[in-house]
Structures are given as structure tokens and as C-alpha cells.
Write an enzyme that holds these catalytic residues in place. Structure first.
Site, PDB file in Angstrom:
ATOM      1  N   GLU A 167       0.821  -1.197   0.000  1.00 16.58           N
ATOM      2  CA  GLU A 167       0.000   0.000   0.000  1.00 16.58           C
ATOM      3  C   GLU A 167       0.863   1.258   0.000  1.00 16.58           C
ATOM      4  OE1 GLU A 167      -4.058  -1.728   2.015  1.00 16.58           O
ATOM      5  OE2 GLU A 167      -2.495  -1.029   3.351  1.00 16.58           O
TER       6      GLU A 167
ATOM      7  N   CYS B 105       3.463   8.456   1.278  1.00 11.32           N
ATOM      8  CA  CYS B 105       4.000   7.490   2.235  1.00 11.32           C
ATOM      9  C   CYS B 105       4.221   6.188   1.471  1.00 11.32           C
ATOM     10  CB  CYS B 105       2.990   7.317   3.368  1.00 11.32           C
ATOM     11  SG  CYS B 105       3.495   6.088   4.576  1.00 11.32           S
TER      12      CYS B 105
ATOM     13  N   CYS C 175       6.495  -7.011   7.016  1.00  9.81           N
ATOM     14  CA  CYS C 175       7.683  -6.568   7.760  1.00  9.81           C
ATOM     15  C   CYS C 175       8.166  -7.746   8.589  1.00  9.81           C
ATOM     16  CB  CYS C 175       7.305  -5.394   8.668  1.00  9.81           C
ATOM     17  SG  CYS C 175       8.714  -4.674   9.533  1.00  9.81           S
TER      18      CYS C 175
ATOM     19  N   CYS D 222       6.411  -5.349  15.747  1.00 13.07           N
ATOM     20  CA  CYS D 222       6.000  -4.361  16.749  1.00 13.07           C
ATOM     21  C   CYS D 222       4.537  -4.631  17.113  1.00 13.07           C
ATOM     22  CB  CYS D 222       6.178  -2.948  16.194  1.00 13.07           C
ATOM     23  SG  CYS D 222       7.900  -2.640  15.695  1.00 13.07           S
TER      24      CYS D 222
ATOM     25  N   CYS E 195       1.514  -2.570  15.646  1.00  9.69           N
ATOM     26  CA  CYS E 195       1.516  -2.271  14.212  1.00  9.69           C
ATOM     27  C   CYS E 195       0.824  -3.377  13.414  1.00  9.69           C
ATOM     28  CB  CYS E 195       2.962  -2.104  13.734  1.00  9.69           C
ATOM     29  SG  CYS E 195       3.097  -1.882  11.962  1.00  9.69           S
TER      30      CYS E 195
ATOM     31  N   CYS F 267      -1.268   5.666   9.816  1.00  9.42           N
ATOM     32  CA  CYS F 267      -0.026   4.998  10.238  1.00  9.42           C
ATOM     33  C   CYS F 267      -0.321   3.681  10.922  1.00  9.42           C
ATOM     34  CB  CYS F 267       0.707   5.829  11.284  1.00  9.42           C
ATOM     35  SG  CYS F 267       1.435   7.282  10.669  1.00  9.42           S
TER      36      CYS F 267
HETATM   37  N1  SAH Z   1       9.143   0.298   9.810  1.00  9.36           N
HETATM   38  C1  SAH Z   1       9.401   1.677   9.960  1.00  9.36           C
HETATM   39  C2  SAH Z   1       8.523   2.561   9.121  1.00  9.36           C
HETATM   40  C3  SAH Z   1       7.074   2.206   8.982  1.00  9.36           C
HETATM   41  S1  SAH Z   1       5.994   2.522  10.305  1.00  9.36           S
HETATM   42  C4  SAH Z   1       9.320   2.073  11.390  1.00  9.36           C
HETATM   43  O1  SAH Z   1       8.856   1.291  12.205  1.00  9.36           O
HETATM   44  O2  SAH Z   1       9.762   3.166  11.720  1.00  9.36           O
HETATM   45  C5  SAH Z   1       5.738   4.288  10.360  1.00  9.36           C
HETATM   46  C6  SAH Z   1       5.379   4.796  11.786  1.00  9.36           C
HETATM   47  O3  SAH Z   1       4.042   4.417  12.168  1.00  9.36           O
HETATM   48  C7  SAH Z   1       6.298   4.223  12.834  1.00  9.36           C
HETATM   49  O4  SAH Z   1       6.709   5.195  13.768  1.00  9.36           O
HETATM   50  C8  SAH Z   1       5.406   3.204  13.491  1.00  9.36           C
HETATM   51  O5  SAH Z   1       5.875   2.865  14.749  1.00  9.36           O
HETATM   52  C9  SAH Z   1       4.086   3.903  13.487  1.00  9.36           C
HETATM   53  N2  SAH Z   1       2.953   3.005  13.715  1.00  9.36           N
HETATM   54  C10 SAH Z   1       2.875   1.687  13.462  1.00  9.36           C
HETATM   55  N3  SAH Z   1       1.663   1.201  13.817  1.00  9.36           N
HETATM   56  C11 SAH Z   1       0.955   2.244  14.297  1.00  9.36           C
HETATM   57  C12 SAH Z   1      -0.385   2.401  14.775  1.00  9.36           C
HETATM   58  N4  SAH Z   1      -1.222   1.373  14.817  1.00  9.36           N
HETATM   59  N5  SAH Z   1      -0.777   3.620  15.168  1.00  9.36           N
HETATM   60  C13 SAH Z   1       0.073   4.683  15.088  1.00  9.36           C
HETATM   61  N6  SAH Z   1       1.331   4.612  14.622  1.00  9.36           N
HETATM   62  C14 SAH Z   1       1.778   3.405  14.236  1.00  9.36           C
HETATM   63 FE1  SF4 Z   2       7.724  -3.117  10.930  1.00  6.42          FE
HETATM   64 FE2  SF4 Z   2       5.499  -1.958  11.787  1.00  6.42          FE
HETATM   65 FE3  SF4 Z   2       7.560  -2.249  13.450  1.00  6.42          FE
HETATM   66 FE4  SF4 Z   2       7.731  -0.491  11.430  1.00  6.42          FE
HETATM   67  S1  SF4 Z   2       6.314  -0.369  13.183  1.00  6.42           S
HETATM   68  S2  SF4 Z   2       9.288  -1.981  12.064  1.00  6.42           S
HETATM   69  S3  SF4 Z   2       6.527  -1.575   9.843  1.00  6.42           S
HETATM   70  S4  SF4 Z   2       6.356  -3.908  12.508  1.00  6.42           S
END
Ligand code: SAH
Ligand code: SF4
Length: 394
Positions: A115, A128, A135, A139, A142, A370
Site C-alpha cells: 500500500e 508514504c 515486515c 511491533c 503495528c 499509520c
Molecule cells: N518500519 C518503519 C517505518 C514504517 S511505520 C518504522 O517502524 O519506523 C511508520 C510509523 O508508524 C512508525 O513510527 C510506526 O511505529 C508507526 N505506527 C505503526 N503502527 C501504528 C499504529 N497502529 N498507530 C500509530 N502509529 C503506528
Molecule cells: Fe515493521 Fe510496523 Fe515495526 Fe515499522 S512499526 S518496524 S513496519 S512492525
């Protein structure tokens, strides 16, 4: 290794060679393009000029057919078409949010999907982009992190996301009708904040960003590109040296105990190690501050004590703290902090001397905010062996 999901870089990268034997010209660096042109018989002396010409057609004018490259001889155009193709990923669907955010579901080789999200603002437009299908990191807040299937995107698939968005925004200049440089750009900024960990696909991300920054083409300034990492410490300095873009770090917690749970890569490179790498970031300066992303999770990381610890930890690092209200997804194990809590947290950070903007969730109604991205590929749940077979890898 821990009892939870392992931290791994085990992903599939598909070869550039397409099944028909044609090479996709999109995503080749200038050097790679030069070598490819020489390989099909372009005289070495002419190669640099041919690269310039083709480059402008591809990345300045957005042309997708060699036949339209009218400053090249007809037989040379035919030769190019015989050996190369100009392919950008296909847009499978496009959702437009009530707030104008556009989410593209994009199909890449092997039938995988990622996406890409376009976020219009009054003075800019940010795209974005994704760097991986899914991934490898997990996390816990996420949505992308729950997706099993992972493969690296190629440089062409990464820069291709910029190109398909420019197609949709109708933002390529028209040959003979001026250069389209009069007004502000619709697509003016890039954030590598879509699906995937960009520093685990370093070379392709670097090559794609070099193409996007090249002054003869898409020509985005390195200051308009922000790469977000969860904290892949050994690659952080390289990002400054080889890409030169701005850096954002998914910080999200102020103790290792909590960060281990939220951002499991913390078990490999903890807060102290990460901060040391950021203090050493070669491009660190007041004008190029590091963005600390901090997702606000109710009763998990949002107390006044957290805010105070945060400002203490980052002392001395030119930084801005971007507070991200948690975006929910089906089955998510967290809740968004209350608005008053987010504001109280922001206030403490602000009073300590740091900008503390609260990120307005965009495109929530189309699951484009995000951390909500997770492609439909998940449905298939194919085995790695199956994917390898499809993409021709052993
Ligand atoms: N993998 C990279 C970039 C993609 S995520 C990273 O982790 O930095 C982009 C941002 O969105 C990151 O700061 C991530 O922690 C945040 N993010 C992920 N899931 C989220 C959620 N459910 N609500 C708000 N921010 C989120
Ligand atoms: Fe991967 Fe989501 Fe963690 Fe970013 S926030 S490193 S996309 S699992």
C-alpha cells in the site's frame, strides 16, 4: 533468541530479470542503466548521453513507451523496446478518504501487494511509500507487523510508487507545454513510513531515493525525504552517508522493559545503543533534526513520568517529537490515549524545549493511517517455498 517471534532479516528478493527476458528499466541507477545500454550494443562513447536522454523521458516527462522518446533514432528506440520494458507497479484499487487522503493498493511481481498513501496538505503533499511486503519485525501495535508474508521491494517497485502517484495526480509535465514548475508540487515530500523496515532493504531504498532526488528527473530534495526506522542501529550512519535524507526513529517507549514489548528490535539494540547511534548521526544539526516518533498508547507509555524520562533521554540531540495517536485496527491489543493525556504529554515535551506536534490521523476511514496498512496478500498465506517458486528463486 527470545520466546516471542525472532528478529530476522530473512526475506525474499526477486531478481530484476523478468520472465520474458526483458529488464525493467525503471529502478536502474544511472550506472546500471549505462552498463545495460552498453550491453545491448550502445557505443561506449554515446552511453552517457543516451542515459541522460532516457532518464529525462522516464523521470522528468513520465513517458512509458520507448516510441515516444523522439530525440532517439527510430531503430535505437526499437532496440530499447526489444530488450527493456518500462514497468511501474499496477494500481489494483484506489480509495479516497473524506479528508482527501488517497490509498493505493499496488500489485508487484509475484502477485504480492503493498500500500502507498498520498496525504494532501495545504502547503505540501506527502507520499508514504512502502519498502517491503509486510515486515519481518513484529511491533505489537503495528498492523503490518502481524503480516506473515514478507519480501523486499526492488528499487523499481519503490520509485514506481512515486511514479504511479504522479500518474494519478496527473503531475507529469507535458512535452512542449512547459515544465510544470510554476505552482507548488502536489507530490512534494516522501516519507518511508509505509509497510516494511526500510533499513532492512537498504540498497533498493537507497537506489530508489537516488533516482527520486536526481535533478534531471523527479528532483525531490533530500530534505523532503524522511526515512523512518524502528532502530536498525548498524545501518543508521549509512542512511546519512549514502542517502542523505532526514531520519525519523520509532522510539515509542522510555524504558527498555516497555520498548522490548512494543518494538522488539530493542532486544537487539536497546535504547542506550540506539541513542548513541543517533548522537553520532553524521547529518545531525538544528536544521536537520531527528524526528522521534512516539505512538500514544493508553496506560502503556503515556504518563507524565514517561514524558519527563523521554526529554531526559534525548538531551543534547537536535530533535522533534512527533506524537502519534494510536490508530486502531481489528484485534489490536491497545487503545489510543485520551486526548487530554496526549496534550499533557505534549506540553511537558514542549516546555523542555522540543517541538511536539501531535500527528493528525489521516485517512482513518479507509484504513490508511499509520500502522493500519496490511495488504490483502495476507489472505493467501502462501508458504515461502511457493513464493520462491513463483519468483524463480531457489
Ligand atoms: N518500519 C518503519 C517505518 C514504517 S511505520 C518504522 O517502524 O519506523 C511508520 C510509523 O508508524 C512508525 O513510527 C510506526 O511505529 C508507526 N505506527 C505503526 N503502527 C501504528 C499504529 N497502529 N498507530 C500509530 N502509529 C503506528
Ligand atoms: Fe515493521 Fe510496523 Fe515495526 Fe515499522 S512499526 S518496524 S513496519 S512492525
Amino acid at each position: 533468541m527470545t520466546a516471542t517471534a525472532p528478529i530476522t532479516q530473512d526475506v525474499l528478493t526477486i531478481p530484476r530479470k523478468l520472465p520474458e527476458g526483458q529488464v525493467n528499466i525503471v529502478g536502474l541507477t544511472r550506472d546500471q542503466l549505462r552498463a545495460a545500454l552498453i550491453e545491448i550494443g550502445t557505443p561506449e562513447k554515446q552511453a552517457k548521453m543516451r542515459v541522460n536522454q532516457i532518464w529525462q523521458w522516464l523521470y522528468h516527462w513520465g513517458v512509458r513507451d520507448f516510441a515516444e522518446m523522439t530525440n532517439l533514432a527510430k531503430d535505437y528506440r526499437a532496440k530499447l523496446a526489444e530488450h527493456f520494458e518500462i514497468a511501474v507497479p499496477e494500481v489494483v484499487s484506489r480509495d479516497v478518504s473524506a479528508d482527501g487522503t488517497r490509498k493505493y493498493l499496488v500489485r508487484i511481481a509475484g502477485g504480492h501487494e503493498v500500500e502507498t498513501v498520498y496525504i494532501p496538505e495545504t502547503d505540501r503533499g506527502t507520499l508514504c511509500i512502502s519498502s517491503q511486503v509486510g515486515c519481518t519485525l513484529t511491533c505489537s501495535f503495528c498492523h503490518t507487523g502481524t503480516q506473515k508474508l514478507v519480501r523486499n521491494l526492488t528499487a523499481g517497485e519503490i520509485v514506481g510508487q512515486i511514479m504511479l502517484a504522479r500518474d494519478d495526480l496527473d503531475e507529469w509535465p507535458e512535452p512542449g507545454v512547459g515544465t510544470g514548475e510554476a505552482g507548488p508540487r502536489l507530490l512534494s515530500n516522501i516519507v518511508l513510513m509505509g509497510m516494511g523496515e526500510p533499513l532492512y532493504n537498504f540498497d533498493a531504498v537507497r537506489d530508489a531515493m537516488k533516482i527520486a532526488m536526481d535533478g534531471e528527473g523527479i528532483a525531490l530534495s533530500r530534505r523532503r525525504i524522511t526515512l523512518s526506522t524502528s532502530g536498525v542501529v548498524p545501518e543508521i550512519a549509512r542512511a546519512a552517508e549514502e542517502i542523505g535524507c532526514l531520519l525519523a526513529v520509532s522510539f515509542h517507549a522510555t524504558t527498555d522493559e516497555v520498548r522490548d514489548k512494543l518494538v522488539p528490535i530493542n532486544k537487539k539494540w536497546n535504547i542506550e545503543t540506539l541513542l548513541a547511534a543517533l548522537r553520532d548521526y553524521p547529518r545531525l544539526s538544528n536544521s536537520e533534526r531527528i524526528t522521534f516518533e512516539y505512538v500514544m498508547l493508553k496506560d502503556v507509555n503515556d504518563s507524565d513520568a514517561d514524558a519527563r524520562r523521554l526529554v531526559k533521554l534525548i538531551q543534547g540531540i537536535p530533535a522533534k517529537i512527533n506524537l502519534i495517536p494510536f490508530n486502531e485496527w481489528p484485534g489490536a491489543p491497545y487503545q489510543r490515549s485520551d486526548w487530554e493525556r496526549i496534550e499533557a504529554f505534549a506540553d511537558i515535551v514542549y516546555k523542555a524545549g522540543y517541538a511536539s506536534p501531535i500527528r493528525t490521523p489521516r485517512g482513518e476511514d479507509i484504513m490508511a493511517a499509520c500502522g493500519q496498512l496490511k495488504s490483502a496478500t495476507e489472505r493467501a498465506r502462501k508458504s515461502r517455498a511457493q513464493i520462491a517458486a513463483e519468483t524463480g528463486q531457489s
